[in-house]
Design an enzyme around this catalytic site. Sequence first.
Site, PDB file in Angstrom:
ATOM      1  N   LYS A 268       0.832  -1.201   0.000  1.00 37.86           N
ATOM      2  CA  LYS A 268       0.000   0.000   0.000  1.00 37.86           C
ATOM      3  C   LYS A 268       0.869   1.255   0.000  1.00 37.86           C
ATOM      4  O   LYS A 268       0.674   2.163  -0.810  1.00 37.86           O
ATOM      5  CB  LYS A 268      -0.903  -0.015   1.247  1.00 37.86           C
TER       6      LYS A 268
ATOM      7  N   GLY B   9      -8.207  -7.324   5.192  1.00 37.05           N
ATOM      8  CA  GLY B   9      -9.037  -7.449   6.392  1.00 37.05           C
ATOM      9  C   GLY B   9      -8.379  -8.185   7.531  1.00 37.05           C
ATOM     10  O   GLY B   9      -9.012  -8.413   8.572  1.00 37.05           O
TER      11      GLY B   9
ATOM     12  N   MET C 223      -5.560  -7.339   9.187  1.00 39.15           N
ATOM     13  CA  MET C 223      -4.938  -6.514  10.219  1.00 39.15           C
ATOM     14  C   MET C 223      -5.826  -5.313  10.500  1.00 39.15           C
ATOM     15  O   MET C 223      -6.833  -5.099   9.842  1.00 39.15           O
ATOM     16  CB  MET C 223      -3.538  -6.110   9.794  1.00 39.15           C
TER      17      MET C 223
ATOM     18  N   ARG D  22      -3.555  -1.348  -6.022  1.00 42.27           N
ATOM     19  CA  ARG D  22      -2.690  -2.526  -5.923  1.00 42.27           C
ATOM     20  C   ARG D  22      -3.066  -3.482  -7.042  1.00 42.27           C
ATOM     21  O   ARG D  22      -4.175  -3.391  -7.574  1.00 42.27           O
ATOM     22  CB  ARG D  22      -2.856  -3.206  -4.561  1.00 42.27           C
TER      23      ARG D  22
ATOM     24  N   HIS E   4     -15.945  -9.050   1.562  1.00 41.74           N
ATOM     25  CA  HIS E   4     -14.940  -9.948   2.120  1.00 41.74           C
ATOM     26  C   HIS E   4     -15.033 -11.344   1.516  1.00 41.74           C
ATOM     27  O   HIS E   4     -14.039 -11.920   1.057  1.00 41.74           O
ATOM     28  CB  HIS E   4     -15.115 -10.018   3.643  1.00 41.74           C
TER      29      HIS E   4
ATOM     30  N   ARG F  81       2.722 -47.871 -10.412  1.00 42.73           N
ATOM     31  CA  ARG F  81       2.844 -48.686  -9.196  1.00 42.73           C
ATOM     32  C   ARG F  81       2.280 -50.068  -9.447  1.00 42.73           C
ATOM     33  O   ARG F  81       1.060 -50.249  -9.477  1.00 42.73           O
ATOM     34  CB  ARG F  81       2.109 -48.006  -8.043  1.00 42.73           C
TER      35      ARG F  81
ATOM     36  N   ARG G  26       7.577 -49.269 -11.488  1.00 45.36           N
ATOM     37  CA  ARG G  26       8.211 -49.553 -10.202  1.00 45.36           C
ATOM     38  C   ARG G  26       7.929 -50.990  -9.818  1.00 45.36           C
ATOM     39  O   ARG G  26       6.781 -51.448  -9.899  1.00 45.36           O
ATOM     40  CB  ARG G  26       7.669 -48.618  -9.130  1.00 45.36           C
TER      41      ARG G  26
ATOM     42  N   GLU H 230      14.550 -42.809  -2.179  1.00 46.34           N
ATOM     43  CA  GLU H 230      13.542 -42.476  -1.165  1.00 46.34           C
ATOM     44  C   GLU H 230      14.025 -42.812   0.239  1.00 46.34           C
ATOM     45  O   GLU H 230      13.296 -42.653   1.214  1.00 46.34           O
ATOM     46  CB  GLU H 230      12.233 -43.221  -1.459  1.00 46.34           C
TER      47      GLU H 230
ATOM     48  N   SER I 164      14.725 -41.466  -9.471  1.00 46.57           N
ATOM     49  CA  SER I 164      13.452 -40.767  -9.322  1.00 46.57           C
ATOM     50  C   SER I 164      13.208 -40.612  -7.830  1.00 46.57           C
ATOM     51  O   SER I 164      13.152 -41.597  -7.095  1.00 46.57           O
ATOM     52  CB  SER I 164      12.330 -41.562  -9.983  1.00 46.57           C
TER      53      SER I 164
ATOM     54  N   GLY J 195      11.472 -40.400  -4.540  1.00 49.34           N
ATOM     55  CA  GLY J 195      10.210 -40.731  -3.892  1.00 49.34           C
ATOM     56  C   GLY J 195      10.128 -39.863  -2.658  1.00 49.34           C
ATOM     57  O   GLY J 195      10.547 -40.265  -1.576  1.00 49.34           O
ATOM     58  N   THR J 196       9.621 -38.657  -2.837  1.00 46.19           N
ATOM     59  CA  THR J 196       9.718 -37.679  -1.749  1.00 46.19           C
ATOM     60  C   THR J 196       8.785 -37.982  -0.595  1.00 46.19           C
ATOM     61  O   THR J 196       8.989 -37.461   0.496  1.00 46.19           O
ATOM     62  CB  THR J 196       9.489 -36.250  -2.278  1.00 46.19           C
ATOM     63  N   ASN J 197       7.770 -38.817  -0.815  1.00 41.69           N
ATOM     64  CA  ASN J 197       6.934 -39.183   0.338  1.00 41.69           C
ATOM     65  C   ASN J 197       7.765 -39.952   1.349  1.00 41.69           C
ATOM     66  O   ASN J 197       7.842 -39.591   2.521  1.00 41.69           O
ATOM     67  CB  ASN J 197       5.763 -40.065  -0.094  1.00 41.69           C
ATOM     68  N   ASP J 198       8.376 -41.035   0.893  1.00 37.86           N
ATOM     69  CA  ASP J 198       9.173 -41.837   1.809  1.00 37.86           C
ATOM     70  C   ASP J 198      10.405 -41.089   2.284  1.00 37.86           C
ATOM     71  O   ASP J 198      10.785 -41.182   3.438  1.00 37.86           O
ATOM     72  CB  ASP J 198       9.574 -43.165   1.145  1.00 37.86           C
TER      73      ASP J 198
ATOM     74  N   CYS K 174       8.857 -38.362  -8.252  1.00 40.07           N
ATOM     75  CA  CYS K 174       7.529 -38.949  -8.427  1.00 40.07           C
ATOM     76  C   CYS K 174       6.750 -38.985  -7.119  1.00 40.07           C
ATOM     77  O   CYS K 174       5.758 -39.672  -7.001  1.00 40.07           O
ATOM     78  CB  CYS K 174       7.637 -40.338  -9.049  1.00 40.07           C
TER      79      CYS K 174
ATOM     80  N   TYR L 273      12.725 -34.073 -14.821  1.00 39.06           N
ATOM     81  CA  TYR L 273      11.269 -34.040 -14.920  1.00 39.06           C
ATOM     82  C   TYR L 273      10.621 -34.152 -13.542  1.00 39.06           C
ATOM     83  O   TYR L 273      11.270 -34.570 -12.582  1.00 39.06           O
ATOM     84  CB  TYR L 273      10.740 -35.172 -15.824  1.00 39.06           C
TER      85      TYR L 273
END
Lengths: 902, 902
Positions: free
Chosen positions: A28, A107, A109, A361, A479, A587, A646, A773, A792, A794-797, A859, A879
């Site tokens: 602002k 809204g 603050m 803005r 709002h 899978r 896999r 992973e 590749s 395996g970001t979950n594990d 993946c 990728y």
Amino acid sequence: MTNVKRVYSFGNKQAEGDSTMKNLLGGKGANLAEMCLLGLPVPAGLTITTDTCTEYYENNCQLPATLMDDVWAAMEKVEEAMGMKYGDGDNALLVSCRSGARSSMPGMMDTVLNIGLSSATIPGLIKKTNNPRFVYDSYRRLIMMYADVVMDKAEGLDKNIRRQLDEMLDEYKHAKGLKSDTELTTDDLMILADKFKKKVKEVLGTEFPDDARAQLEGGIKAVFKSWNGKKAVSYRRIEGIPDDWGTAVNVQAMVFGNMGDSSATGVAFTRNPATGDNIFYGEWLVNAQGEDVVAGIRTPSPLNDDTKNEQNKHLMSMQEQYPVIYKELCDIRTTLEDTFKDMLDIEFTVQEGKLYMLQCRVGKRTGTAALNMAMDMLEEGRIDEKTAVLRLDPAQLDELLHPIVNPSSESKATPIVKGLPAGPGAAVGKVVFSAEDAVALSRKGERVILVRKETNPEDVEGMRVADGILTALGGMTSHAALVARGWGKCCIVGAGTMEVNETTKTATIKDSDITIKEGDIITLNGTKGHVYNVSLDLMDATENPRFQKFMSMADKFRRMGVRTNADTPEDAKTARDFGAEGIGLFRTEHMFYGKGADEPLFILRKMILASTDEERLAAINELAPFVKRDMKGTMDVMNGLPVTFRLLDPPLHEFAPHTAEKQAEIAKVIGISAEEVAVRVDKLHETNPMMGHRGVRLGITYPAITEMQFRALLEAAAELTKDGKNPMPEIMVPVTCDVNELNISKVIFNKVKKETEEKFGMEIPCLYGTMIEIPRACLLANRMAETAEFFSFGTNDLTQMTFGFSRDDVSGFMQDYLDKKVMPADPFQTIDQDGVGQLIEMAVVKGRNTRNKLKVGICGEQGGDPASVEFCNRMGLNYVSCSPFRVPIARLAAAHANIKQS
Amino acid sequence: MTNVKRVYSFGNKQAEGDSTMKNLLGGKGANLAEMCLLGLPVPAGLTITTDTCTEYYENNCQLPATLMDDVWAAMEKVEEAMGMKYGDGDNALLVSCRSGARSSMPGMMDTVLNIGLSSATIPGLIKKTNNPRFVYDSYRRLIMMYADVVMDKAEGLDKNIRRQLDEMLDEYKHAKGLKSDTELTTDDLMILADKFKKKVKEVLGTEFPDDARAQLEGGIKAVFKSWNGKKAVSYRRIEGIPDDWGTAVNVQAMVFGNMGDSSATGVAFTRNPATGDNIFYGEWLVNAQGEDVVAGIRTPSPLNDDTKNEQNKHLMSMQEQYPVIYKELCDIRTTLEDTFKDMLDIEFTVQEGKLYMLQCRVGKRTGTAALNMAMDMLEEGRIDEKTAVLRLDPAQLDELLHPIVNPSSESKATPIVKGLPAGPGAAVGKVVFSAEDAVALSRKGERVILVRKETNPEDVEGMRVADGILTALGGMTSHAALVARGWGKCCIVGAGTMEVNETTKTATIKDSDITIKEGDIITLNGTKGHVYNVSLDLMDATENPRFQKFMSMADKFRRMGVRTNADTPEDAKTARDFGAEGIGLFRTEHMFYGKGADEPLFILRKMILASTDEERLAAINELAPFVKRDMKGTMDVMNGLPVTFRLLDPPLHEFAPHTAEKQAEIAKVIGISAEEVAVRVDKLHETNPMMGHRGVRLGITYPAITEMQFRALLEAAAELTKDGKNPMPEIMVPVTCDVNELNISKVIFNKVKKETEEKFGMEIPCLYGTMIEIPRACLLANRMAETAEFFSFGTNDLTQMTFGFSRDDVSGFMQDYLDKKVMPADPFQTIDQDGVGQLIEMAVVKGRNTRNKLKVGICGEQGGDPASVEFCNRMGLNYVSCSPFRVPIARLAAAHANIKQS
């Protein structure tokens, strides 16, 4: 910090800041300065920097010692520009005190208006304006706001003084038989101001300050304090805004839209924020203050013909009522778009015929609008392709991919009520009447429509979880509309013929016998503003050719490939339609389904429960044709694109029959007792299956299972090739922690490959790689890459192991972790760049040290999360792979990432 | 590799190698060369390097092209030195072909003797020796060994030819009514040789080679091949010898101890390997080849008076029979000890009155002997303190700490049989008669005594798991004795009055009616050689003052501190007696025991099952005095030494009552239904509890639990201080992955500390640190160290997370992983330096970058593993912490590590 410049002045077509200084002055403040430099009519004022907010918190919530001296010095310039004097008995300047962070937090603050009114300044103001009612109305507003924001909330008293004062006001009107605030006379307002001040003293224990200077200092502190208010913190968490950015404070000369019929206030968008249409789009109210428009309490009038709709067409537009001022505003619109080259959201006030700009803005917009504006501005030559691509936030794409109401289904239904189309798209769900109920019901997995009289910042958590939002009051800039649009959520506001009773949890439709109760299913068409009390069919909205064109343009700026995680030919087809350039994760275990004794799941169970190598081998051979069938079908659909298969991953126990009935069934087929089956199932049980006998570990113990999968895959590929197809299989070994695991399986792979190639008389190209992973695989990636031809992530594990957080159990404490700010985001939603990111970077660098051209992808489910995609681009991944519906998001995110990084 | 020197000659007091070249020439080859250089009588020969073995394997099991040329060139020197000619019709040289790795692997690889006997050389040899029986006996031995080692095993035929030839020999003797091999005449041996050759052709499909040159080449290949034989691989795994070291091959001129009564063969130790006494200790056999002594088939004669014992005192010693040669041997003993400054194990042969040295190497010894020899040689001035400290392998300490039979218990019992005290100490366990049974029974957690007629290399796995070993045959240098001593295992050999029947699984004691059956419990006193058919009491053996002196000496060379993991005042006392310098891990949860409703476990359960904050707080307050009591008691015992208290760590579910009975019991006390208890217990269930709601995560959710522990600890410390004690508490927060977790708990810690300090009117010094056991904590150690004043590596969990191996479930595949050589060792036994080690190094470096003097320790179970201790020393850790009984091992390992690294 003593010589730091903390206060920046603006006004009179001059300014110490400009629009590039958002980090320091807030959005602002920076834009107010810019508008001054553009020569636009802006009330003079000053901006206290965001760094000062940080100082304030570091200094145990004390203002820096010299700050107020700087403020008073800057106030002298404001006085000069406005020709008035703060606190003066004859010609008093009044000011507002508003927050302004780097990034808009509408809204969230606090704001205090009319600061400077006191026993010393009121008489002079009355004399000057000759409008005692206006002065006292402003005064009672100041008391209400100030008592609430500065004295109650900022001091942490939390006595809810605002509600108590509101009740006093209502009681007073009721006693006098008055319906609206405007009926209050000057005398009424004087009496109320006195009553309010007494109440404040009584409830909060301190006097309302009658000193203008003390008022301003209190206002500044309160704004800083509100940065850490509950609403603001909650909003920041949802929006991912860092807590340490801080807010600026803007102190600005007050101008009044409520000084009679030659005064007005309004908000506008330089283009339609819902559709993107290139029309000046806004709302205004005569004789009102700005909050009146935004708060959605009165239904505002249309700015112009273009803004008229069913709900407001009977009201007079600014174009009609104030043509000269409207013309001036249209010129300002042009100046601003020429300068900012984007759609802007502006606030203005007309005080006794003179136009003032209070804010400008970059405007929030729906995904549809973002798309259309980007393409329009590109065609107008305002922006280049790169900028156009950046104009659509990848997260907004989700909304474009959101369903709409199926027109044929809708044509047979009749809306029960119509409102303003504040957030396009469609939603079907169960009605709730409070944010708390929305949260509770959505936690049960239900789709929820939040119905409110109007929404306020306290409702944000409920709005977040709702599929759709419906309010009785409010305009396109209320709002509810602003928040919903920011999130790409289906929303209808100002459904005027609906009366909401939040206590009885019902909504009745006027002139009908329809009542909506809690739990009823309704459908919203947010694009039209129509509400149905039935469940209508929804359908996809991705056929838009402009969308396709935009995506192709985005693809030009992308370096990374985008693949999909798909386990069936059907999913593969969907993803290919969405632009997937291959399958990053197929899978194998997802193909084991069915109920019959001749279906894959049952045969898999026989394999799992085998007690001898012979039994196991027999089951494996029985399973092979099914595995081959699905692998072949998938490669067929993805003809010419790579498909990463896999190997069987999860603990075998997951597939074992656990009910007595199922155990009995399989016992009969295998020819052993049900008790024996139970014993064998029990033997498979693991304490921590996520770190148990799974992935490549199964293959080490039971090489025949691995061999079968290799053979199925290679034969499928060979058969497709014989049919003239171009299969591109890649085999991926999961849960590896050591290159020896890869090597042992590779021996089998090589053997099967040789045999299959001899059998079919052809070479079968097939990459051999691994899922990364397990932290150790990252640490030893140099060795892994000796054998693996691709990685590749395996970001979950990897996230599970790196944090020691079980995904299945993390719900027991994750909310506490987010609430207590242990971590900024759920690492299963967006990659933890600090920790997991280090391992990923290490793996990429070490892997490529060994194998120069190592192909690296991701993946895990974070593959479709824009922040994670950006990280992957920075890491040099080849990728990302994500679920089919997130493919377009990943494509756009990959383009954004690459543009930002180059 | 063409110009590489692969063959090293030795003989005639000259040699191309020396004792420093063990890596290249193997231990045997290097020391043969050294003995030549010392002027000792060594039959000439040549050594093919270990690198050639590696080449052989890299080259798909082919000898390097030019190797045999080099061998034949070196053979010419051997011929010259020995005055004979290989393959010659008149004066044929015979050779042996033996393995020789860097580190001794007794009996694990193959040997072929008498190579060079053929139709071309036999007549000349008969003429020369005038001993046709000797020649044909040597010939039939060559055929048996060669057919087995070179033709059957090395070619992978595995037809078990050796057993078939043995059976032919037995049948022949039986048919002729002969009892022993020595009764076979020359004609018998000629006939047998012919029969053997026919059998070899019939079973293996190839002729036994009649060409001397072909024989030698085959022998060399077979030795290389035996490096990867099953026995050798298994031994290497147990001993931690890398697979890629390879073996050297020693081709050496044959000398014969079996050429009549002026010939003999023997083995000796320059000091007693069981006790360390400074006496020449050995056994010999007249008219025998070396294998006869080592194989334990005949009970050998004592070398001298010092070696006589109950079993052999009737036999004539070498000292008595060949005093001159004995004197020569004694001189050699002195020369060797003067040169090597250590106890040596030597092999010698006397051929027709002339002494030849066949081997010398540093001798294996018991822990007791190692200790005594080190202290003796130090006192003799042969070695310095540093060398003395290095002479006792930390792993051997385990044996010194092993129990002995309690003398008062033993005095009341009568031995059923006596044998040779081959491995000191004591063992009580169940009798088994095969290695397989030993493995099976020990897997069930039973203590096992392996009883065999004699042992052979096939038994090593069973010997490994047995608590004690008892054999009927064999001397102090038999296979059983050597292996047991190497492992510090209690062992009795040559228990001559015991007849073992391995088929019926019984052992009968001659002249008694005692029969030991499988499963019977017996006691061995390996120090005396006594066997009891009852279970006797065992006791500790650490009171030895020489041991204490040695340990104090070791401590001088140590940099790292050694602490212990102890959870009770009692454990703390034990550990302090063992030399622990503090407690590195006090597991708060281990104090929760007891059955009564007023005991800690029950109260803990109330806390866990609380459904409201009030209930929980009540239980916490009830628990506080117990926590304080144990903390106080432990700090009291460790007065003046640091004690690290870990906050409550494991998942609460672990402590929940799981049986219906226990649930009913607690339901009554809490005043809710048993069903409700079951529901609450069920709610606590986690899929992967190891990665669930535990450690600091509990404290984030339930800060009151943390607060109680802080208060208990700080009050305990304050009370001890008031009593004039010097408590040194350290608080350790477990399972952290982010500094914010530490910070949140630190706020509580600071508050409680301030309150407690005010209450007691004193400062309470207490370090605040964290366990580093989650990979992310290592990756972000720089941040962790902002708050943590010390790190302690929890290597159990860190290993779990880094590998993704659940310790509870890893048994499902770890054996496969070790068998298939995926990894060299169980990472839960010894730190995985490659993977986990990287994280540890990273954490140390990053942590100290933030906090220069950061104290870093380890408290995982690997803290007592010597290899891991060495790693910790290299990483610059301040201390290791291990279980009380491993404290001396860790102390010595830390000294070794520091000496080796500086």
